[in-house]
Design a protein around this motif. Structure first.
Motif, PDB file in Angstrom:
ATOM      1  N   CYS A 197      59.386  -8.248 -82.397  1.00 22.32           N
ATOM      2  CA  CYS A 197      59.062  -9.590 -82.879  1.00 22.32           C
ATOM      3  C   CYS A 197      59.291 -10.626 -81.784  1.00 22.32           C
TER       4      CYS A 197
ATOM      5  N   GLU B 275      53.300 -10.184 -89.499  1.00 22.89           N
ATOM      6  CA  GLU B 275      53.796  -8.895 -89.968  1.00 22.89           C
ATOM      7  C   GLU B 275      54.956  -8.398 -89.105  1.00 22.89           C
ATOM      8  N   HIS B 276      55.133  -9.026 -87.940  1.00 21.81           N
ATOM      9  CA  HIS B 276      56.294  -8.694 -87.100  1.00 21.81           C
ATOM     10  C   HIS B 276      57.602  -9.088 -87.778  1.00 21.81           C
TER      11      HIS B 276
ATOM     12  N   HIS C  93      58.203 -11.933 -95.823  1.00 25.48           N
ATOM     13  CA  HIS C  93      59.139 -10.965 -95.246  1.00 25.48           C
ATOM     14  C   HIS C  93      60.512 -11.594 -94.965  1.00 25.48           C
TER      15      HIS C  93
ATOM     16  N   LYS D 279      47.884 -14.939 -88.361  1.00 23.01           N
ATOM     17  CA  LYS D 279      48.372 -14.356 -89.616  1.00 23.01           C
ATOM     18  C   LYS D 279      48.830 -12.911 -89.437  1.00 23.01           C
ATOM     19  N   ILE D 280      48.020 -12.112 -88.746  1.00 24.49           N
ATOM     20  CA  ILE D 280      48.378 -10.704 -88.601  1.00 24.49           C
ATOM     21  C   ILE D 280      49.678 -10.539 -87.819  1.00 24.49           C
TER      22      ILE D 280
ATOM     23  N   GLY E  77      52.793 -14.156 -94.310  1.00 30.05           N
ATOM     24  CA  GLY E  77      53.799 -13.239 -93.777  1.00 30.05           C
ATOM     25  C   GLY E  77      55.227 -13.745 -93.894  1.00 30.05           C
TER      26      GLY E  77
ATOM     27  N   LYS F 117      58.561  -8.345 -90.653  1.00 26.75           N
ATOM     28  CA  LYS F 117      59.045  -7.271 -91.521  1.00 26.75           C
ATOM     29  C   LYS F 117      60.139  -6.475 -90.806  1.00 26.75           C
TER      30      LYS F 117
ATOM     31  N   ARG G 294      48.643  -8.163 -82.943  1.00 25.97           N
ATOM     32  CA  ARG G 294      48.713  -6.939 -83.742  1.00 25.97           C
ATOM     33  C   ARG G 294      50.058  -6.225 -83.530  1.00 25.97           C
ATOM     34  N   VAL G 295      50.613  -5.693 -84.623  1.00 23.12           N
ATOM     35  CA  VAL G 295      51.888  -4.979 -84.549  1.00 23.12           C
ATOM     36  C   VAL G 295      51.688  -3.615 -83.899  1.00 23.12           C
TER      37      VAL G 295
END
Length: 209
Positions: free
Chosen positions: A62, A114-115, A143, A110-111, A140, A117, A47-48
């Motif tokens: 990241c 988002e890093h 991004h 998958k979640i 993701g 981005k 999780r971010v």
């Protein structure tokens, strides 16, 4: 009466004692509990953390995400040096930029992607034996569509045909390697679509020797 007696004898001979079932139930419960615990840990590690992202920037966060999940990174200032040890990352005051992501064997989900981005210098990504990436776990990558030029997806067993379609959005991709994807049912169909979407990309389907 005789039939009932014979059945009881057979039941005692074949069926486990109730204590045996209790042991089996306990073992099964422990196994299920361990899997659930690992699932929670994996999600927590992917999780971010927005607060820390604001503190250290997207590239460092990241990098921390990849490394603590078992992968490695290269930075723009040292593109040949693969960093896998958290303690060897540059100090927090040094705002480095990530160039390469090596997720080989890492517990990436998958979640976690988002890093990506806000990371505007990543040009190479390797996902090899990433068993926690879900069927649509590559979404993701969008991004990185403006910077990514080299991508490897291999032995990521949960990713299906549909999960590879997002690669077609990587408009600057020059090198793509896909192999040993056992849940991809029609690899030729997938490759055909990708070749149309990415006419300037060299696509290989075998492991580099």
């Amino acid at each position: 009466m005789l039939l009932t007696r014979n059945f009881n004898i057979l039941k005692k001979a074949v069926l486990p004692h109730k204590n045996t079932w209790q042991v089996l139930d306990t073992r099964n419960s422990e196994a299920v509990g361990a899997r659930l615990l690992w699932g929670y840990v994996a999600i927590a590690f992917n999780r971010v953390d927005l607060e820390r992202q604001r503190l250290v920037g997207p590239d460092r966060l990241c990098a921390e995400w990849v490394i603590k999940n078992g992968g490695g990174i290269c930075i723009v200032d040292a593109p040949k040096r693969l960093i896998r040890d958290y303690n060897t990352l540059p100090p927090e005051h040094y705002r480095f930029k990530i160039k390469v992501i090596d997720g080989s064997g890492a517990s990436l989900m998958k979640i976690g992607l988002e890093h990506f981005k806000g990371c505007n210098h990543i040009d190479t990504v390797i996902f090899h034996k990433c068993k926690h990436l879900e069927s649509d776990g590559l979404d993701g990558l969008v991004h990185l569509k403006n910077t990514l030029n080299t991508l490897q997806i291999s032995e990521c067993d949960n990713i299906s045909d549909d999960g590879l379609e997002v690669i077609g959005q990587m408009e600057h991709l020059k090198n793509l390697r896909i192999f040993n994807m056992r849940y991809v049912k029609d690899i030729n169909g997938v490759l055909g679509k990708l070749k149309k979407s990415l006419p300037n990309c060299q696509i290989e389907t075998e492991e580099a020797k």
